[in-house]
Write a protein that holds these residues in place. Sequence first.
Motif, PDB file in Angstrom:
ATOM      1  N   ARG A   1       0.821  -1.219   0.000  1.00 31.27           N
ATOM      2  CA  ARG A   1       0.000   0.000   0.000  1.00 31.27           C
ATOM      3  C   ARG A   1       0.853   1.266   0.000  1.00 31.27           C
ATOM      4  NH1 ARG A   1      -2.155   2.909   4.749  1.00 31.27           N
ATOM      5  NH2 ARG A   1      -4.012   4.104   4.169  1.00 31.27           N
ATOM      6  N   ASN A   2       1.942   1.266   0.755  1.00 31.86           N
ATOM      7  CA  ASN A   2       2.696   2.496   0.977  1.00 31.86           C
ATOM      8  C   ASN A   2       3.856   2.716   0.015  1.00 31.86           C
ATOM      9  OD1 ASN A   2       1.168   3.412   3.245  1.00 31.86           O
ATOM     10  ND2 ASN A   2       2.195   1.895   4.514  1.00 31.86           N
ATOM     11  N   TYR A   3       4.348   1.634  -0.609  1.00 30.56           N
ATOM     12  CA  TYR A   3       5.566   1.793  -1.407  1.00 30.56           C
ATOM     13  C   TYR A   3       5.457   1.311  -2.853  1.00 30.56           C
ATOM     14  CZ  TYR A   3       7.629   2.594   3.178  1.00 30.56           C
ATOM     15  OH  TYR A   3       7.916   3.097   4.424  1.00 30.56           O
ATOM     16  N   CYS A   4       4.362   0.644  -3.207  1.00 28.92           N
ATOM     17  CA  CYS A   4       4.291   0.048  -4.542  1.00 28.92           C
ATOM     18  C   CYS A   4       3.236   0.669  -5.451  1.00 28.92           C
ATOM     19  CB  CYS A   4       4.041  -1.458  -4.416  1.00 28.92           C
ATOM     20  SG  CYS A   4       5.358  -2.323  -3.530  1.00 28.92           S
ATOM     21  N   LYS A   5       2.519   1.663  -4.972  1.00 27.79           N
ATOM     22  CA  LYS A   5       1.487   2.350  -5.754  1.00 27.79           C
ATOM     23  C   LYS A   5       0.535   1.360  -6.437  1.00 27.79           C
ATOM     24  CE  LYS A   5       4.384   6.399  -6.649  1.00 27.79           C
ATOM     25  NZ  LYS A   5       4.987   7.293  -7.688  1.00 27.79           N
ATOM     26  N   PRO A   6      -0.140   0.523  -5.657  1.00 27.29           N
ATOM     27  CA  PRO A   6      -1.042  -0.469  -6.246  1.00 27.29           C
ATOM     28  C   PRO A   6      -2.296   0.183  -6.824  1.00 27.29           C
ATOM     29  CG  PRO A   6      -1.277  -0.466  -3.878  1.00 27.29           C
ATOM     30  CD  PRO A   6      -0.139   0.461  -4.185  1.00 27.29           C
ATOM     31  N   THR A   7      -2.983  -0.560  -7.667  1.00 24.55           N
ATOM     32  CA  THR A   7      -4.195  -0.065  -8.311  1.00 24.55           C
ATOM     33  C   THR A   7      -5.409  -0.354  -7.432  1.00 24.55           C
ATOM     34  OG1 THR A   7      -3.246  -0.532 -10.481  1.00 24.55           O
ATOM     35  CG2 THR A   7      -5.639  -0.212 -10.369  1.00 24.55           C
ATOM     36  N   PRO A   8      -6.187   0.683  -7.075  1.00 27.17           N
ATOM     37  CA  PRO A   8      -7.413   0.422  -6.311  1.00 27.17           C
ATOM     38  C   PRO A   8      -8.377  -0.428  -7.129  1.00 27.17           C
ATOM     39  CG  PRO A   8      -6.837   2.749  -6.236  1.00 27.17           C
ATOM     40  CD  PRO A   8      -5.968   2.122  -7.288  1.00 27.17           C
ATOM     41  N   ILE A   9      -9.120  -1.282  -6.455  1.00 25.71           N
ATOM     42  CA  ILE A   9     -10.045  -2.166  -7.154  1.00 25.71           C
ATOM     43  C   ILE A   9     -11.266  -1.406  -7.646  1.00 25.71           C
ATOM     44  CG2 ILE A   9     -11.646  -4.091  -6.807  1.00 25.71           C
ATOM     45  CD1 ILE A   9      -9.507  -5.377  -5.047  1.00 25.71           C
ATOM     46  N   GLN A  10     -11.821  -0.547  -6.815  1.00 28.40           N
ATOM     47  CA  GLN A  10     -13.027   0.173  -7.194  1.00 28.40           C
ATOM     48  C   GLN A  10     -12.681   1.528  -7.808  1.00 28.40           C
ATOM     49  OE1 GLN A  10     -16.404   0.126  -4.653  1.00 28.40           O
ATOM     50  NE2 GLN A  10     -15.920  -1.847  -3.722  1.00 28.40           N
ATOM     51  N   GLN A  11     -13.524   1.969  -8.724  1.00 27.69           N
ATOM     52  CA  GLN A  11     -13.271   3.225  -9.417  1.00 27.69           C
ATOM     53  C   GLN A  11     -13.256   4.412  -8.468  1.00 27.69           C
ATOM     54  OE1 GLN A  11     -16.148   3.572 -12.563  1.00 27.69           O
ATOM     55  NE2 GLN A  11     -15.133   2.059 -13.866  1.00 27.69           N
ATOM     56  N   ALA A  12     -13.981   4.312  -7.378  1.00 29.79           N
ATOM     57  CA  ALA A  12     -14.008   5.398  -6.397  1.00 29.79           C
ATOM     58  C   ALA A  12     -12.696   5.507  -5.636  1.00 29.79           C
ATOM     59  CB  ALA A  12     -15.156   5.187  -5.411  1.00 29.79           C
TER      60      ALA A  12
ATOM     61  N   ILE B   1      -8.555 -11.508   0.121  1.00 20.72           N
ATOM     62  CA  ILE B   1      -9.637 -11.240  -0.834  1.00 20.72           C
ATOM     63  C   ILE B   1     -10.467 -10.025  -0.434  1.00 20.72           C
ATOM     64  CG2 ILE B   1      -9.797 -13.623  -1.629  1.00 20.72           C
ATOM     65  CD1 ILE B   1     -12.336 -13.909   0.065  1.00 20.72           C
ATOM     66  N   HIS B   2     -10.195  -9.452   0.737  1.00 19.09           N
ATOM     67  CA  HIS B   2     -10.868  -8.212   1.118  1.00 19.09           C
ATOM     68  C   HIS B   2      -9.993  -6.989   0.834  1.00 19.09           C
ATOM     69  CE1 HIS B   2     -13.471 -11.031   3.280  1.00 19.09           C
ATOM     70  NE2 HIS B   2     -14.375 -10.084   3.251  1.00 19.09           N
ATOM     71  N   SER B   3      -8.869  -7.207   0.186  1.00 20.91           N
ATOM     72  CA  SER B   3      -7.961  -6.104  -0.126  1.00 20.91           C
ATOM     73  C   SER B   3      -8.648  -5.036  -0.964  1.00 20.91           C
ATOM     74  CB  SER B   3      -6.746  -6.639  -0.884  1.00 20.91           C
ATOM     75  OG  SER B   3      -5.962  -5.580  -1.400  1.00 20.91           O
ATOM     76  N   GLU B   4      -8.318  -3.802  -0.683  1.00 20.13           N
ATOM     77  CA  GLU B   4      -8.848  -2.686  -1.467  1.00 20.13           C
ATOM     78  C   GLU B   4      -8.030  -2.438  -2.732  1.00 20.13           C
ATOM     79  OE1 GLU B   4      -6.273  -0.852   1.847  1.00 20.13           O
ATOM     80  OE2 GLU B   4      -7.428  -2.670   1.452  1.00 20.13           O
TER      81      GLU B   4
ATOM     82  N   ILE C   1      -9.541 -19.236  -9.113  1.00 19.24           N
ATOM     83  CA  ILE C   1      -9.519 -18.845  -7.704  1.00 19.24           C
ATOM     84  C   ILE C   1     -10.041 -17.421  -7.573  1.00 19.24           C
ATOM     85  CG2 ILE C   1      -8.061 -18.484  -5.673  1.00 19.24           C
ATOM     86  CD1 ILE C   1      -6.112 -20.528  -6.848  1.00 19.24           C
ATOM     87  N   ILE C   2     -10.967 -17.219  -6.648  1.00 21.81           N
ATOM     88  CA  ILE C   2     -11.566 -15.905  -6.437  1.00 21.81           C
ATOM     89  C   ILE C   2     -10.501 -14.895  -6.018  1.00 21.81           C
ATOM     90  CG2 ILE C   2     -13.129 -14.599  -4.942  1.00 21.81           C
ATOM     91  CD1 ILE C   2     -14.565 -16.199  -7.032  1.00 21.81           C
ATOM     92  N   THR C   3     -10.564 -13.707  -6.609  1.00 29.44           N
ATOM     93  CA  THR C   3      -9.626 -12.637  -6.284  1.00 29.44           C
ATOM     94  C   THR C   3     -10.326 -11.552  -5.469  1.00 29.44           C
ATOM     95  OG1 THR C   3     -10.122 -11.344  -8.262  1.00 29.44           O
ATOM     96  CG2 THR C   3      -8.431 -13.060  -8.463  1.00 29.44           C
ATOM     97  N   ALA C   4      -9.539 -10.601  -5.005  1.00 26.55           N
ATOM     98  CA  ALA C   4     -10.112  -9.479  -4.262  1.00 26.55           C
ATOM     99  C   ALA C   4     -11.073  -8.683  -5.138  1.00 26.55           C
ATOM    100  CB  ALA C   4      -8.993  -8.575  -3.740  1.00 26.55           C
ATOM    101  N   GLY C   5     -10.755  -8.559  -6.427  1.00 26.43           N
ATOM    102  CA  GLY C   5     -11.647  -7.851  -7.338  1.00 26.43           C
ATOM    103  C   GLY C   5     -12.998  -8.534  -7.451  1.00 26.43           C
ATOM    104  N   ASP C   6     -12.995  -9.856  -7.555  1.00 27.02           N
ATOM    105  CA  ASP C   6     -14.256 -10.603  -7.604  1.00 27.02           C
ATOM    106  C   ASP C   6     -15.063 -10.376  -6.328  1.00 27.02           C
ATOM    107  OD1 ASP C   6     -13.474 -11.782 -10.059  1.00 27.02           O
ATOM    108  OD2 ASP C   6     -12.321 -13.296  -8.975  1.00 27.02           O
ATOM    109  N   HIS C   7     -14.369 -10.396  -5.213  1.00 27.25           N
ATOM    110  CA  HIS C   7     -15.061 -10.250  -3.931  1.00 27.25           C
ATOM    111  C   HIS C   7     -15.629  -8.841  -3.766  1.00 27.25           C
ATOM    112  CE1 HIS C   7     -16.063 -12.054  -0.121  1.00 27.25           C
ATOM    113  NE2 HIS C   7     -15.657 -10.975   0.517  1.00 27.25           N
ATOM    114  N   HIS C   8     -14.938  -7.850  -4.295  1.00 25.63           N
ATOM    115  CA  HIS C   8     -15.445  -6.480  -4.232  1.00 25.63           C
ATOM    116  C   HIS C   8     -16.740  -6.335  -5.019  1.00 25.63           C
ATOM    117  CE1 HIS C   8     -12.803  -3.377  -2.283  1.00 25.63           C
ATOM    118  NE2 HIS C   8     -12.073  -4.468  -2.114  1.00 25.63           N
ATOM    119  N   VAL C   9     -16.851  -7.042  -6.139  1.00 22.17           N
ATOM    120  CA  VAL C   9     -18.095  -7.000  -6.909  1.00 22.17           C
ATOM    121  C   VAL C   9     -19.254  -7.467  -6.046  1.00 22.17           C
ATOM    122  CG1 VAL C   9     -19.327  -7.971  -8.884  1.00 22.17           C
ATOM    123  CG2 VAL C   9     -16.937  -7.294  -9.123  1.00 22.17           C
TER     124      VAL C   9
END
Length: 256
Positions: free
Chosen positions: A58-69, A210-213, A227-235
């Motif tokens: 979260r702090n050093y790798c600039k990950p992509t948020p799952i939700q558009q918001a 799988i609850h990762s933002e 295998i279900i991903t965090a993106g699937d779970h966010h949907v």
Amino acid sequence: MSPVLVDASRYFTGRGLELYQDQAIVAGEWPSPVGLSLGILSVIVGQALVMLYFFLWRNYCKPTPIQQAGAVPYSFAEAVRTHLAEPGGFLLMGGYLCGTWMFNLMPRSYYSFQGGIEWQHVLTQLMVTDFVQYLMHYLEHKAHPLLYKHSHKPHHRFINPRWADAFNGSAPDTILMILIPLFTSANVVHCNVWSYMAFGTIYSGYLTMIHSEYTHPWDSAFRKLGIITAGDHHVHHSAFPNINDGLPPSDAQTIA
């Protein structure tokens, strides 16, 4: 067997782990808590590594948020406190682990230290647990609006969840979605204590992941494997807002 574990066991108990191999479960006697303690320690270490991963990612790798918001802003220290302090999560699961172990409710093989991790048993445990969890999840959503309201609905107040919300729900939800699948898996798959530790550590880590933002580097590989991903779970979370007291819409029921 690891010399470190043997030495640690001798230090704390005065005996080596080899003395606990194939220990007899005698009526009226408590089983040794060594396997239980090592298992809980394994899960704690696993969760610590998961939290370290999230902190660095979260702090050093600039990950992509799952939700558009975008990801919900939060203090990482607050998230850690929230994650570890959930009474409906770790407290219930810890009670389950201690109770089933100390009251001899686990199959006999679970008390054995013979051999190492048998990965076929770990994989089978993950599959059985996932299947039963799917059935319980479907039941909570479909059986009756009151069941959903008093079990799984508190968890669905997180429309844009973060990793620390993984075990944030209700006690009935934890019993149905985690404890029943765990106990079912334990009675279907008879493995040794090392495989049980590996399974529990992987399972608890996966539920958190799988609850990762944010997306994970391995998401594309997981999708290819089914295998279900965090993106699937966010949907799934975003499809069921907290105001829904009735049966959820059918267009997202198959998303875990």
